[in-house]
Design an enzyme around this catalytic site. Structure first.
Site, PDB file in Angstrom:
ATOM      1  N   HIS A  11      -6.999  -5.559   5.109  1.00 43.61           N
ATOM      2  CA  HIS A  11      -8.108  -6.233   4.420  1.00 43.61           C
ATOM      3  C   HIS A  11      -8.362  -7.653   4.926  1.00 43.61           C
ATOM      4  CE1 HIS A  11      -8.482  -2.981   1.518  1.00 43.61           C
ATOM      5  NE2 HIS A  11      -7.169  -2.936   1.539  1.00 43.61           N
ATOM      6  N   GLU A  50       1.694  -7.225   3.150  1.00 38.85           N
ATOM      7  CA  GLU A  50       0.297  -7.134   3.576  1.00 38.85           C
ATOM      8  C   GLU A  50      -0.264  -8.541   3.762  1.00 38.85           C
ATOM      9  OE1 GLU A  50      -2.140  -4.590   1.104  1.00 38.85           O
ATOM     10  OE2 GLU A  50      -0.511  -3.153   0.908  1.00 38.85           O
ATOM     11  N   HIS A 102       0.818  -1.205   0.000  1.00 43.47           N
ATOM     12  CA  HIS A 102       0.000   0.000   0.000  1.00 43.47           C
ATOM     13  C   HIS A 102       0.864   1.272   0.000  1.00 43.47           C
ATOM     14  CE1 HIS A 102      -2.983   2.859   1.850  1.00 43.47           C
ATOM     15  NE2 HIS A 102      -3.800   2.183   1.070  1.00 43.47           N
TER      16      HIS A 102
HETATM   17  C1  LIG Z   1      -6.800   1.200   3.673  1.00 49.55           C
HETATM   18  C2  LIG Z   1      -5.391   0.805   3.912  1.00 49.55           C
HETATM   19  C3  LIG Z   1      -4.557   1.555   4.738  1.00 49.55           C
HETATM   20  C4  LIG Z   1      -4.960   2.881   5.273  1.00 49.55           C
HETATM   21  O1  LIG Z   1      -5.797   2.744   6.368  1.00 49.55           O
HETATM   22  P1  LIG Z   1      -6.712   3.961   6.786  1.00 49.55           P
HETATM   23  O2  LIG Z   1      -7.161   3.594   8.157  1.00 49.55           O
HETATM   24  O3  LIG Z   1      -7.798   4.038   5.789  1.00 49.55           O
HETATM   25  O4  LIG Z   1      -5.838   5.175   6.776  1.00 49.55           O
HETATM   26  C5  LIG Z   1      -3.315   1.057   5.018  1.00 49.55           C
HETATM   27  N1  LIG Z   1      -2.884  -0.104   4.482  1.00 49.55           N
HETATM   28  C6  LIG Z   1      -3.647  -0.829   3.654  1.00 49.55           C
HETATM   29  C7  LIG Z   1      -3.121  -2.098   3.098  1.00 49.55           C
HETATM   30  C8  LIG Z   1      -4.919  -0.389   3.335  1.00 49.55           C
HETATM   31  O5  LIG Z   1      -5.668  -1.093   2.498  1.00 49.55           O
END
Ligand SMILES: *Cc1c(COP(=O)(O)O)cnc(C)c1O
Length: 383
Positions: free
Chosen positions: A207, A175, A133
């Site tokens: 996720h 991730e 991300h």
């Molecule tokens: C959505 C997301 C984030 C950011 O999180 P927020 O709480 O929306 O700032 C970080 N890492 C991944 C992998 C994401 O999908």
């Protein structure tokens, strides 16, 4: 060049590249539906995977929390912004995930920025999956450490980087579930290689948390891996917002000293921390929601298998259809919209060149008829 000129030029460039981003007012969403410009759509682009943003008990908890604590925390956690609601939530998260400590952050973006900035120094290096991300890659790129990316989900590629000498510490970053593909990292293999090289592993499970594993404990739990650092976020399956870092006692104490996003920023509203406790309970007892999501996934994948578009290796709520060409992806998304289906077109550089796709997300709030309708329109549009 003046400021005005610089800004105008950047906007012109964006327009010329067909990359100009605009927001649209969401006039009301139930997870399942979405209203935009006075038209109702079936929503296949949210991250509210379990439909908890509309859960009556979570809404009631937020209201009770606001009545009890007021609507704002009044300061950073280091001053007066750390309440019993925050402390209880941290303890419950740590117990749930079997980690010594959990520290709350205002968002996943802030948590990732804070972690990489606080942990790394000039001699160190960050080895990140190349599809990580933006919040992770950008934080690593702007940190004093060296950033190297390994091939997506390829432990051998990580190994090649680990084999190179480094005078400082190494942090491996990946991730649990990748946001644009919905596929999962081979966490055990990555962790084993990292550990053998004396490196730490950071897993961002934005996720996976709530959706996978026993009681929704996420990708690490499901794969039996205990990384040194885990980030979980509350903007997806939890249905709210915020994040937590799960770590050891000393790392938590270290972050309380050095994570600037904790020290110089107002903590989340206590009412939100209170509501998150209720969302956590719903997730722990959420096998019914996870089963419904799985049924929706099965129905979608079975029906989509005969489309001339490629599915990804995903058993999660993220079910992209790879189209390839940018313009074709945009026009497909538009045709779905004309039929009342809200699906997001994702183009490079968010995904690799030639990888434009429809990023379809399913939730427990979708009914079988909704999936049926999506498949029907996809078949009519793609063949
Ligand atoms: C959505 C997301 C984030 C950011 O999180 P927020 O709480 O929306 O700032 C970080 N890492 C991944 C992998 C994401 O999908």
């Amino acid at each position: 060049m003046s400021w005005q000129h610089k800004i105008d030029q950047s906007l012109q460039q964006r327009l010329a590249q067909a990359a100009y981003r605009r927001r649209q007012v969401n006039q009301g969403s139930t997870g399942r539906f979405l209203r935009v410009e006075n038209r109702q759509y079936l929503n296949f682009s949210g991250n509210d995977y379990l439909g908890l943003s509309q859960d009556a008990t979570v809404i009631a908890a937020w209201q009770q929390g606001a009545a009890r604590y007021g609507v704002g925390s009044g300061g950073s956690g280091h001053v007066t912004g750390y309440t019993q609601a925050h402390a209880d939530l941290e303890q419950q998260l740590a117990d749930w995930l079997g980690c010594p400590r959990a520290l709350l952050f205002i968002s996943g973006y802030a948590a990732n920025q804070a972690l990489l900035a606080a942990l790394t120094a000039a001699d160190d290096r960050v080895l990140a999956d190349r599809l990580s991300h933006a919040s992770l890659l950008e934080a690593a790129a702007s940190s004093p450490a060296q950033l190297r990316r390994f091939q997506h989900n390829q432990p051998e590629s990580l190994q090649n980087l680990l084999n190179k000498p480094c005078s400082g510490q190494t942090l491996v970053v990946t991730e649990g579930v990748f946001s644009m593909d919905g596929d999962s990292a081979p966490l055990a293999d990555l962790h084993q290689r990292a550990s053998a090289a004396g490196a730490w592993l950071l897993v961002d499970d934005a996720h996976g948390i709530g959706v996978r594993g026993d009681e929704g404990r996420g990708s690490c739990w499901q794969q039996g891996v205990k990384p040194e650092l885990q980030v979980v976020t509350f903007g997806k399956a939890f249905g709210l917002s915020g994040a937590a870092v799960l770590c050891s006692q000393p790392v938590a104490e270290y972050l309380l000293q050095f994570a600037r996003h904790l020290i110089y920023s107002t903590s989340m509203p206590p009412a939100q921390a209170y509501a998150l406790q209720t969302a956590l309970k719903r997730i722990q007892h959420g096998d019914d929601l996870r089963q419904r999501l799985q049924q929706n996934l099965r129905q979608f994948r079975q029906g989509a298998a005969s489309l001339p578009l490629q599915l990804t290796a995903s058993d999660t709520a993220i079910q992209p259809l790879i189209v390839g060409d940018n313009q074709q992806t945009l026009s497909l998304a538009q045709r779905l919209r004309d039929e009342g289906l809200w699906v997001t077109a994702i183009r490079p550089p968010t995904v690799p060149p030639g990888g434009a796709r429809l990023r379809i997300t399913l939730t427990a709030a979708h009914q079988p008829a909704d999936i049926e309708r999506l498949l029907e329109v996809l078949h009519a549009t793609c063949h």
